[in-house]
Design a protein around this motif. Structure first.
Motif, PDB file in Angstrom:
ATOM      1  N   VAL A   1       0.847  -1.210   0.000  1.00 39.97           N
ATOM      2  CA  VAL A   1       0.000   0.000   0.000  1.00 39.97           C
ATOM      3  C   VAL A   1       0.875   1.249   0.000  1.00 39.97           C
ATOM      4  CG1 VAL A   1      -1.673   1.326   1.331  1.00 39.97           C
ATOM      5  CG2 VAL A   1      -1.920  -1.159   1.125  1.00 39.97           C
ATOM      6  N   SER A   2       1.827   1.281   0.932  1.00 35.02           N
ATOM      7  CA  SER A   2       2.639   2.499   1.028  1.00 35.02           C
ATOM      8  C   SER A   2       3.424   2.712  -0.267  1.00 35.02           C
ATOM      9  CB  SER A   2       3.598   2.401   2.209  1.00 35.02           C
ATOM     10  OG  SER A   2       4.396   1.240   2.074  1.00 35.02           O
ATOM     11  N   LEU A   3       3.871   1.627  -0.878  1.00 38.29           N
ATOM     12  CA  LEU A   3       4.589   1.759  -2.157  1.00 38.29           C
ATOM     13  C   LEU A   3       3.674   2.381  -3.204  1.00 38.29           C
ATOM     14  CD1 LEU A   3       6.929  -1.233  -3.044  1.00 38.29           C
ATOM     15  CD2 LEU A   3       7.385   1.213  -3.067  1.00 38.29           C
ATOM     16  N   ALA A   4       2.426   1.886  -3.260  1.00 38.76           N
ATOM     17  CA  ALA A   4       1.482   2.406  -4.247  1.00 38.76           C
ATOM     18  C   ALA A   4       1.295   3.914  -4.033  1.00 38.76           C
ATOM     19  CB  ALA A   4       0.149   1.678  -4.117  1.00 38.76           C
ATOM     20  N   VAL A   5       1.074   4.281  -2.779  1.00 43.39           N
ATOM     21  CA  VAL A   5       0.864   5.708  -2.482  1.00 43.39           C
ATOM     22  C   VAL A   5       2.100   6.510  -2.890  1.00 43.39           C
ATOM     23  CG1 VAL A   5       0.438   7.366  -0.647  1.00 43.39           C
ATOM     24  CG2 VAL A   5      -0.719   5.156  -0.624  1.00 43.39           C
ATOM     25  N   THR A   6       3.273   5.981  -2.537  1.00 40.94           N
ATOM     26  CA  THR A   6       4.507   6.660  -2.946  1.00 40.94           C
ATOM     27  C   THR A   6       4.520   6.842  -4.456  1.00 40.94           C
ATOM     28  OG1 THR A   6       5.563   5.411  -1.171  1.00 40.94           O
ATOM     29  CG2 THR A   6       7.001   6.644  -2.664  1.00 40.94           C
ATOM     30  N   GLY A   7       4.086   5.777  -5.171  1.00 41.74           N
ATOM     31  CA  GLY A   7       4.067   5.859  -6.635  1.00 41.74           C
ATOM     32  C   GLY A   7       3.246   7.056  -7.105  1.00 41.74           C
ATOM     33  N   ILE A   8       2.088   7.265  -6.477  1.00 43.75           N
ATOM     34  CA  ILE A   8       1.254   8.420  -6.859  1.00 43.75           C
ATOM     35  C   ILE A   8       2.067   9.703  -6.744  1.00 43.75           C
ATOM     36  CG2 ILE A   8      -0.781   9.758  -6.209  1.00 43.75           C
ATOM     37  CD1 ILE A   8      -2.055   7.158  -5.239  1.00 43.75           C
ATOM     38  N   GLY A   9       2.743   9.826  -5.607  1.00 33.94           N
ATOM     39  CA  GLY A   9       3.538  11.038  -5.408  1.00 33.94           C
ATOM     40  C   GLY A   9       4.623  11.174  -6.459  1.00 33.94           C
ATOM     41  N   VAL A  10       5.304  10.077  -6.759  1.00 32.89           N
ATOM     42  CA  VAL A  10       6.366  10.121  -7.770  1.00 32.89           C
ATOM     43  C   VAL A  10       5.779  10.559  -9.107  1.00 32.89           C
ATOM     44  CG1 VAL A  10       7.988   8.719  -9.075  1.00 32.89           C
ATOM     45  CG2 VAL A  10       7.745   8.378  -6.617  1.00 32.89           C
ATOM     46  N   LEU A  11       4.615  10.007  -9.445  1.00 33.97           N
ATOM     47  CA  LEU A  11       3.953  10.381 -10.705  1.00 33.97           C
ATOM     48  C   LEU A  11       3.675  11.880 -10.715  1.00 33.97           C
ATOM     49  CD1 LEU A  11       2.627   9.285 -13.329  1.00 33.97           C
ATOM     50  CD2 LEU A  11       0.473   9.287 -12.064  1.00 33.97           C
ATOM     51  N   ALA A  12       3.067  12.357  -9.640  1.00 34.69           N
ATOM     52  CA  ALA A  12       2.710  13.787  -9.578  1.00 34.69           C
ATOM     53  C   ALA A  12       3.962  14.651  -9.707  1.00 34.69           C
ATOM     54  CB  ALA A  12       2.000  14.095  -8.268  1.00 34.69           C
ATOM     55  N   THR A  13       5.020  14.254  -9.014  1.00 34.34           N
ATOM     56  CA  THR A  13       6.261  15.015  -9.114  1.00 34.34           C
ATOM     57  C   THR A  13       6.777  14.984 -10.546  1.00 34.34           C
ATOM     58  OG1 THR A  13       6.720  14.165  -6.915  1.00 34.34           O
ATOM     59  CG2 THR A  13       8.496  15.364  -8.008  1.00 34.34           C
ATOM     60  N   GLY A  14       6.681  13.804 -11.171  1.00 35.93           N
ATOM     61  CA  GLY A  14       7.104  13.701 -12.569  1.00 35.93           C
ATOM     62  C   GLY A  14       6.331  14.683 -13.436  1.00 35.93           C
ATOM     63  N   ILE A  15       5.011  14.747 -13.220  1.00 37.92           N
ATOM     64  CA  ILE A  15       4.186  15.685 -13.995  1.00 37.92           C
ATOM     65  C   ILE A  15       4.687  17.107 -13.792  1.00 37.92           C
ATOM     66  CG2 ILE A  15       1.879  16.687 -14.142  1.00 37.92           C
ATOM     67  CD1 ILE A  15       0.752  13.923 -13.545  1.00 37.92           C
ATOM     68  N   SER A  16       4.933  17.461 -12.525  1.00 32.82           N
ATOM     69  CA  SER A  16       5.388  18.836 -12.259  1.00 32.82           C
ATOM     70  C   SER A  16       6.712  19.099 -12.949  1.00 32.82           C
ATOM     71  CB  SER A  16       5.549  19.046 -10.753  1.00 32.82           C
ATOM     72  OG  SER A  16       4.553  18.359 -10.057  1.00 32.82           O
ATOM     73  N   PHE A  17       7.606  18.127 -12.901  1.00 29.45           N
ATOM     74  CA  PHE A  17       8.914  18.333 -13.517  1.00 29.45           C
ATOM     75  C   PHE A  17       8.777  18.430 -15.036  1.00 29.45           C
ATOM     76  CE2 PHE A  17      11.766  16.433  -9.948  1.00 29.45           C
ATOM     77  CZ  PHE A  17      11.419  17.522  -9.163  1.00 29.45           C
TER      78      PHE A  17
END
Lengths: 171, 450, 924
Positions: free
Chosen positions: B41-57
């Motif tokens: 679960v925590s990995l999945a949630v982290t993935g969301i954050g990584v995705l969002a950061t990727g979008i921002s970058f």
């Protein structure tokens, strides 16, 4: 031909008593191992006071150096007008060095500790003694120097002192 | 009931029992199903954050809610919030060590771990929030072709050094405490390669009096340094705002008030973690109601101090009668963000008042609710500090409101996931309770019991 | 069969040719016209690369010319500035001249003639016209244009009509002047144009008139008005009675909201006081009545020094009465014969055409740069009538409503691409000089006319214009081109004779809501709608961008139970509400030119709210600028109306941001505070110290400076939804304020603070302070922490949240041409970088280089905003020189700095707004 008598104790009190007994009996304690800090008289390597001074000195020196560096960059290396502020705005220049000094103090202290505690010796002969291994979790262990001859007497003494386990190793 | 015994069940009076209870759950023992689920679960949630950061970058800060007036938004709030959480660990180990609080033993190790994780996460945000994150290293002083050095007058540079120093210092402090326990793991029956690793990190610790003496000495020295360091770090975070000339930011109370706030949110997080670890690793014998009670008192004290500092802020605005400050005050209580303001007061000031009752101090559900409330309330405070001031600055014509986007939330969420994930890993490879200190405690407790 | 298949075949060939040509054009970029064009400033060493050369030319608005100077770099025109010699420019510009440069490079422009068979070529269009016109006397052929003041064009048309007597020329400007003309005819028996000498007026009474607002006459009027108010001695007082706040109203000394139907009563009262006799039933609400009373008092005391002006929206009789009143008070007014010689009315002539077309009496229609389908009253069903014209062709720059309705559409060249001339509202003629060959293969108006008159001789446009001004010898022609303006062509005032007293019937406010339809200050009659800069330029009253809203009074809003952005339906339209203080009750206002349905992705951009806000749909059959009675029906829906300023009201201390003083009153100097801050590094004594002083009293909020800055500094337009997110890129914003002492405008560029709060907070030192006091931003050092803006009390920094420079607002059209407009001396900013006003540092540096090169003293540079300002409200100069403008203005008693108490020591400072309320109780 000398030998080593190793005694393990289950708790601190017995351990202290054992060490005391061995002392009275004029036996020389050549090693002590405990699972948490136990202070027994003067036995063991010397004071740790220098760690404090090294740490403080390291911190102060680094902070001063850092401040010097800041002063140099801001007024010597590349001085320029930033918002009409003084080139040498010492009030705000103090902040970074203080933080850095704290870190440096920690690092200096750590180094001092490693040196003083003779650490990073992963292959110390003590590790060949099985008792010492248990000393890191539940047993209090000390080693007495003795001759192979009077091993029996020593073991008796230790047993009487309440050692849960004791033996003689000869080399 | 004597003092030391309050903090330990007799079942833990035996050193072997302690070692087994604490070292047992590590890699040697099987990771339960719950652990694996939590990790996924925590990995999945982290993935969301990584995705969002990727979008921002990829597309730029325009993906966030920030605007021409409110140029700072979630990323900075996240930074302040996380670094605040990172405050408690070191304080607990340092301050309580200096004040010889026995009960710290059970909680200081994972509190320190929490500090390191939180500060590392906090450290990400000053980078994420940049318009051109790939150049973050320009903040560091290094010889470059431009011959330029960092702007030592900038609060952001102070931040840079504060975070760096604080993180590394906490790491050393954490590691120092870990050494004897690593030795224990090294010497214990267990998986060979892990024992090698632990052994390597144990640096050949034997537990001779000399080593213990140096160890104890350095721990005290570092504690003495750590306490002011923690305060300075959070004061500097406060200076990010206070060292400006925007209404609502130029508050001399900010540095101390940030320190308390940080300590506050940090402690709330410690309480949550304590409850989780206690249940997950069944350490009820080590983490006693008395511990919870003590933490609850801390929250109560800090919450009351928060109320005082808020009050002083509002009163100073009223007393000075500075138009900008008054408008600011009116805005925060009646403006579009008023909801957040009241949420903040509820979470930070009112909820902790429950802890005047000893019963509630020991009730797990109440502790959970209040700590969560505090964490949320503190986040509201962080976001308000940014939005209130920037939304209504000196120039009414530039007034603009701030509305976060999904990306903003996703990044915040992701860091939460990262925190949990990292913590789960740690819980499997290092003892979350310092064994040698518990042994000491047990010895004392035994003494008392006799 | 072959006759059918042939065009197709040709078409294909043409298309290929065109594609090639188009490609070539976009690659080759800009190439000089064939005929030699002459720079206004001759430089010895020829065309140095990257060197900005200035050419005199002319831009037009509503057919009137305004002298302009084109700044050209390596053959690329990059900016338009004013022409000091031209009476309608006086060296300044307005919004429409500033935006014109973007039109030149606009990717939405038509690129090739298109006919029934799709994309075609010029030869095909010519063939089609010849087939119809060859040998005919032009019977059934109609040329429809907007207002034409161009002597060469008029000559050309006359020439064509001598050959084809049957050819009719119908002239109809969207925003016409029928009422003014008719009024003059009523008063003097002949159409005359009124030219008030504002400089001589102590009292100015504007009845529903907005001379400070948009229009061909805005610049000269505003300049004269501002100069008069700046002049020492008796203060000038401006009264405004109007239904909805306009720039004139906002700048007035005393202004009151008045139902447009009651304006006549106000004038009747004034006339009555001057012996016109009392007209019964001419009542006014108490407040306006009180204001009119003081107007009368002032007029009595100002014989020969007062002017009464009536607005376009008022009926002819009111204009006639105003003429009489003006004559009674010996108002300083020149009457001239109309510069636009066509005697017919704009509306009636177009109405005639509509009915002729509907009746099938029109065989050929050529529309030249006009958009009747957009602005003709809906009840005429102009588009449907157009359907019945067998051969209709529209020459237009953009695919506007008319171009899409006619059978043929053909690209019309930009004024910077064609030869021509035009007259200014005062009659002065000036030359239109092309800077580049047509980028998109368009043809100028003269060439277009040649196609209507195939039989005629075909000298080049250049030769025609040159012949028009019979510049026989090259030297003379060259001088004309250098000057741009043709001296002595201004219309001479004519004695109007005695004005007949026309007594209009008193008016009464109808119960039903009526809607006034003023031209848009940013899009004029809708032309600007295709222009991204114009769309993104905030409305001077509502500060709305990218669209219009229906303005209603707070009272009406309460009655309707609506709030800002609530959609209301009315008369088949639906527009979001904008509540406007100072709007008359029972009157709504919807500016013209918004809600376009054609014209390209910009004009119809999402967020511009579409046809629901097309005010032209409300025009009555007689084409008045008032709707009939409508009922506003709240729909419950909301529509986002992006605005880059939300609050106008200043409460309490905030009023110090925009102090308003009585004439002669001084601003109290704030106590100088001691600072703990040590002194910064001292600046070299010989370095100039740049500073700017802005006179808020002279600012009319026209936004010319805003767009001038945009054009000069490569500031991208970012589109409605970015603005909706609260982001904007204008380095210079014009704030509008309202408080109990009155309102006004305040242009806010960077303050260039001496102790800048933004500089020391940047960790990487992107903002640095120059020895000349400039607060510089080093773009490629910026990492985008945005701390500078967070710490800027004036919020004048702008952040590239996205890749705005590469932003594509033009849908699937390739925005590449737009980049050709960019100023090579100014960096194009990357994503994630902070940017800000630089005092046009590139111009400062150029000036310094010149000084170095010539060894002469540094000529104080002129910033883009300063150059644009019609009222010279913006002054820039060297503070270190005590004789400089800025140094003097800083000694002015009205001088103050924004947020002085913060100790930022701004270099940009202000002169307080002067408001002469006289006995008025400060009503706003």
């Amino acid at each position: 031909m000398t030998a080593l008598a190793l005694a393990s104790f289950a708790d601190e009190a017995a351990f202290r008593a054992g060490v005391a007994k061995a002392d009275e009996a004029g036996r020389r304690v050549v090693g002590l191992w405990s699972p948490y800090p136990v202070e027994i008289g003067a036995i063991g390597e010397g004071t740790a006071a220098p760690i404090t001074w090294i740490s403080i000195a390291g911190g102060l020196a680094s902070a001063l150096l850092f401040y010097g560096f800041i002063w140099w960059t801001a007024t010597q290396s590349y001085p320029f007008d930033s918002g009409g502020r003084p080139l040498h705005s010492w009030q705000v220049f103090l902040i970074a060095p203080i933080e850095f000094g704290a870190l440096a103090a920690g690092v200096a202290g750590m180094i001092a500790f490693i040196v003083r505690a003779r650490l990073t010796r992963l292959h110390h002969p003590a590790f060949d003694i099985s008792e010492v291994e248990r000393a890191s979790s539940e047993h209090f262990v000390f080693a007495l120097a003795c001759d192979a001859g009077d091993g029996g007497a020593v073991l008796a003494l230790l047993a009487e002192a309440g050692a849960v386990h004791s033996r003689i190793v000869t080399r | 009931m004597s003092d030391a015994a309050r903090w330990l069940l007799p079942s833990m009076f035996d050193h072997k029992a302690i070692t087994d209870a604490i070292a047992g759950p590590l890699v040697e023992g099987k990771a339960g199903k719950r652990w694996w689920i939590a990790v996924l679960v925590s990995l999945a949630v982290t993935g969301i954050g990584v995705l969002a950061t990727g979008i921002s970058f990829t597309y730029g800060p325009g993906m966030w809610g920030n605007n021409s007036a409110v140029v700072w938004g979630f990323p900075i709030a996240n930074y302040v919030w996380w670094i605040g959480i990172g405050n408690a660990g070191t304080l607990i180990s340092a301050l309580l060590l200096l004040t010889r609080q026995k009960w710290r033993n059970a909680i200081n190790r994972f509190a320190e771990a929490m500090t390191i994780l939180a500060v590392s996460i906090a450290g990400l945000f000053p980078i994420i929030h940049l318009g051109r994150p790939m150049y973050f290293y320009w903040m560091a002083p290094y010889p470059n072709t431009m011959g330029l050095w960092p702007q030592w007058r900038s609060a952001l540079v102070w931040d840079f050094w504060a975070i760096l120093s604080y993180l590394l210092f906490s790491l050393i402090f954490f590691y120092l405490g870990l050494i004897p326990d690593l030795a224990t793991l090294r010497d214990r029956e267990g998986p060979r390669h892990w024992r090698r690793i632990w052994g390597a990190f144990a640096l050949g610790w034997q537990g001779t009096p000399g080593q213990w003496r140096s160890h104890q000495r350095l721990q005290r020295v570092m504690a003495v340094i750590a306490t002011p360091l923690v305060c300075s770090v959070h004061s500097i975070v406060g200076l990010d705002f206070a060292a400006s000339l925007m209404p609502g930011w130029t508050e001399s109370v900010f540095p101390p008030y940030f320190v308390v706030g940080a300590f506050f949110s940090g402690f709330a997080m410690v309480v949550l973690l304590a409850l989780v670890i206690r249940a997950a690793l069944s350490l009820e014998a080590l983490i006693r109601p008395a511990h919870l009670d003590a933490c609850a008192k801390m929250l109560l004290a800090a919450g009351s101090v928060m109320l005082l500092s808020y009050g002083s802020e509002w009163m100073s605005a009223l007393w000075t009668g500075e138009a900008a400050d008054l408008r600011f005050l009116r805005f925060s209580f009646t403006g579009p963000y008023a909801g957040l303001t009241y949420g903040m007061i509820l979470g930070n000031c009112l909820l902790p008042q429950l802890f005047w009752s000893p019963a509630l101090r020991r009730s797990v559900p109440v502790l959970v609710i209040v700590s969560a409330g505090v964490l949320v309330g503190m986040y509201f405070e962080r976001i308000l500090i940014i939005c209130n001031t920037l939304s209504i600055g000196y120039e009414p014509t530039a007034w603009t409101l701030y509305v976060p986007t999904l990306v903003d939330f996703a990044i915040l969420l992701g860091t939460g996931g990262l925190f949990v994930f990292a913590f789960l890993l740690l819980s499997r490879i290092i003892p979350l309770v310092p064994m040698y200190e518990i042994r000491e405690l047990a010895e004392a407790a035994k003494g008392d019991a006799r | 069969m072959s006759s059918l298949s042939e065009p197709d075949f040709v078409a294909r060939r043409e298309v290929l040719r065109l594609i090639a040509a188009g490609a070539a054009a976009s690659l080759a970029g800009c190439s000089k016209p064939d005929q030699p064009i002459v720079p206004a400033v001759e430089d010895k060493d020829g065309d140095r690369a990257g060197r900005i050369r200035r050419y005199a030319t002319t831009t037009t608005l509503a057919g009137y010319g305004r002298g302009a100077t084109a700044l050209v770099v390596d053959g690329r025109p990059i900016k338009l500035e004013g022409s000091a010699r031209h009476p309608a420019s006086l060296g300044a510009t307005d919004l429409f001249t500033e935006t014109a440069i973007l039109d030149l490079y606009d990717p939405q422009r038509l690129r090739a003639p298109a006919g029934p068979a799709g994309i075609a070529g010029w030869p095909m269009l010519e063939r089609a016209l010849i087939a119809r016109l060859a040998g005919s006397n032009g019977e059934g052929s109609v040329l429809l244009t907007g207002r034409i003041t161009s002597p060469s064009l008029l000559t050309r048309i006359a020439e064509a009509r001598t050959r084809m007597p049957g050819l009719r020329h119908i002239r109809s400007e969207a925003i016409g002047d029928d009422a003014e003309r008719e009024g003059a005819r009523l008063a003097f028996g002949r159409p005359l144009t009124m030219r008030p000498r504002v400089g001589e007026a102590d009292v100015l009474v504007l009845l529903d008139a907005d001379p400070l607002g948009p229009g061909p006459d805005q610049v000269p009027f505003a300049r004269a008005w501002a100069d008069r108010r700046r002049a020492p001695g008796k203060p000038q007082r401006t009264y405004v009675l109007e239904p909805s706040p306009t720039q004139s109203g906002i700048c007035a000394d005393r202004r009151i909201a008045l139902h447009p139907a009651l304006v006549v009563n106000a004038l009747l009262a004034v006339a009555g006081s001057l012996g016109a006799g009392n007209s019964s039933g001419a009542d006014l609400p108490p407040d306006p009545a009180a204001l009119v009373a003081s107007v009368i008092r002032d007029l009595n005391g100002a014989q020969g020094r007062a002017v009464v002006m009536v607005g376009r929206g008022q009926p002819p009789e009111v204009h006639a009465l105003a003429a009489w009143v003006n004559q009674r008070i010996e108002a300083p007014i020149d009457w001239i014969d109309p510069v636009d010689p066509d005697p017919s009315g704009h509306v009636e002539s177009l109405a005639g055409l509509a009915s002729d077309m509907a009746a099938g009496r029109v065989a050929t229609l050529m529309v030249l740069d006009a958009n009747p389908v957009l602005h003709a009253p809906p009840s005429w069903h102009f588009a449907e009538a157009l359907e019945r014209v067998p051969l209709s062709v529209s020459f237009s720059a953009f695919p506007d409503e008319t171009a899409m309705a006619t059978r043929w559409r053909a690209p019309l060249a930009h004024s910077l691409e064609s030869w021509g001339d035009a007259r200014s509202p005062d009659g002065t003629a000036s030359l239109i000089q092309p800077m580049v060959k047509p980028l998109f293969g368009g043809r100028g108006a003269l060439a277009a006319l040649a196609m209507l008159d195939p039989a005629g001789p075909r000298p080049s446009d250049h030769d025609r214009v040159r012949h028009q001004w019979n510049a026989i010898d090259d030297g003379h022609w060259r001088d004309l081109l250098v000057a741009g303006v043709i001296e002595g062509t201004a219309a001479a005032p004519v004695p109007p004779g005695d004005a007949r007293l026309v007594m209009p019937a008193p008016g009464w406010a109808s119960a039903a809501t009526i809607i006034t339809l003023p031209p848009s200050p940013t899009l004029w009659d809708g032309r600007g709608a295709t222009n991204a800069w114009a769309q993104e330029c905030p409305d001077p009253v509502t500060r709305q961008v990218w669209g219009a809203a229906l303005r209603i009074s707070p009272g009406d809003a309460r009655r309707l139970g609506v709030d800002d952005e609530d959609l209301v339906a009315f008369a088949g339209l639906s527009a979001p509400i904008k509540i406007v203080e100072g709007q008359a009750d029972g009157v709504a206002t919807l500016p013209l030119g918004h809600g376009r349905t054609a014209g390209g992705p910009i004009a119809t951009a999402p967020g511009t709210l579409g046809a629901g806000t097309d005010a032209y749909r409300l025009r009555g059959p007689r084409g008045d600028w008032l709707s009939g009675g409508v009922t506003l029906v709240p729909t419950g829906a909301k529509a986002h109306t992006p605005r880059n300023q939300k609050d106008f009201a200043l409460d309490g201390d905030a009023a110090s941001l925009f102090p308003v003083v009585a004439p002669g009153e001084a601003i109290p100097k704030p106590p100088s505070r001691t600072t703990l801050l040590g002194a910064g590094p001292e600046r070299p004594p010989d370095a100039p110290q740049w500073a700017m002083v802005i006179d808020t009293s002279a600012c009319i909020g026209c936004n010319a400076c805003v767009v001038a800055c945009q054009a000069e500094n490569n500031i991208p337009a970012i589109g409605p939804e970015q603005i909706g997110k609260g982001r904007d890129m204008h380095w210079l914003r014009v704030d509008r304020y309202e408080h109990e002492h009155g309102g006004g405008y305040q242009p806010v560029p960077c303050m260039q603070c001496e102790t800048a709060p933004c500089e020391p907070v940047c960790p990487v030192e992107a903002p640095v302070h120059s020895a000349e006091g400039l607060n510089l931003q080093v773009y490629n050092r910026c990492i985008g922490t945005r701390t500078c803006q967070a710490n800027c009390p004036y919020k004048v920094r702008r952040f590239n949240f996205l890749d705005y420079a590469g932003a594509d607002l033009w849908g699937d059209l390739d925005p590449a041409p737009v980049t050709a407009q960019r100023n090579p001396d100014v960096t194009v900013r990357a994503r994630g970088v902070m940017e800000k006003c630089t005092y046009c540092v590139q111009r400062i540096e150029t000036a310094k280089h010149e000084a170095d090169a010539t060894g002469e003293a540094l000529v104080t540079p002129v910033t883009a905003c300063q150059a644009a300002c019609p009222t010279q409200a913006i002054r820039f100069g060297n503070l270190a020189d005590p004789a400089s403008d800025v140094a003097n203005l800083r000694r002015d008693p009205r001088h103050y700095a924004l947020l002085e108490e913060l100790g930022t020591r701004p270099r940009t400072t202000y002169l307080a707004k002067v408001r002469d309320v006289g006995d008025g109780e400060g009503e706003v």
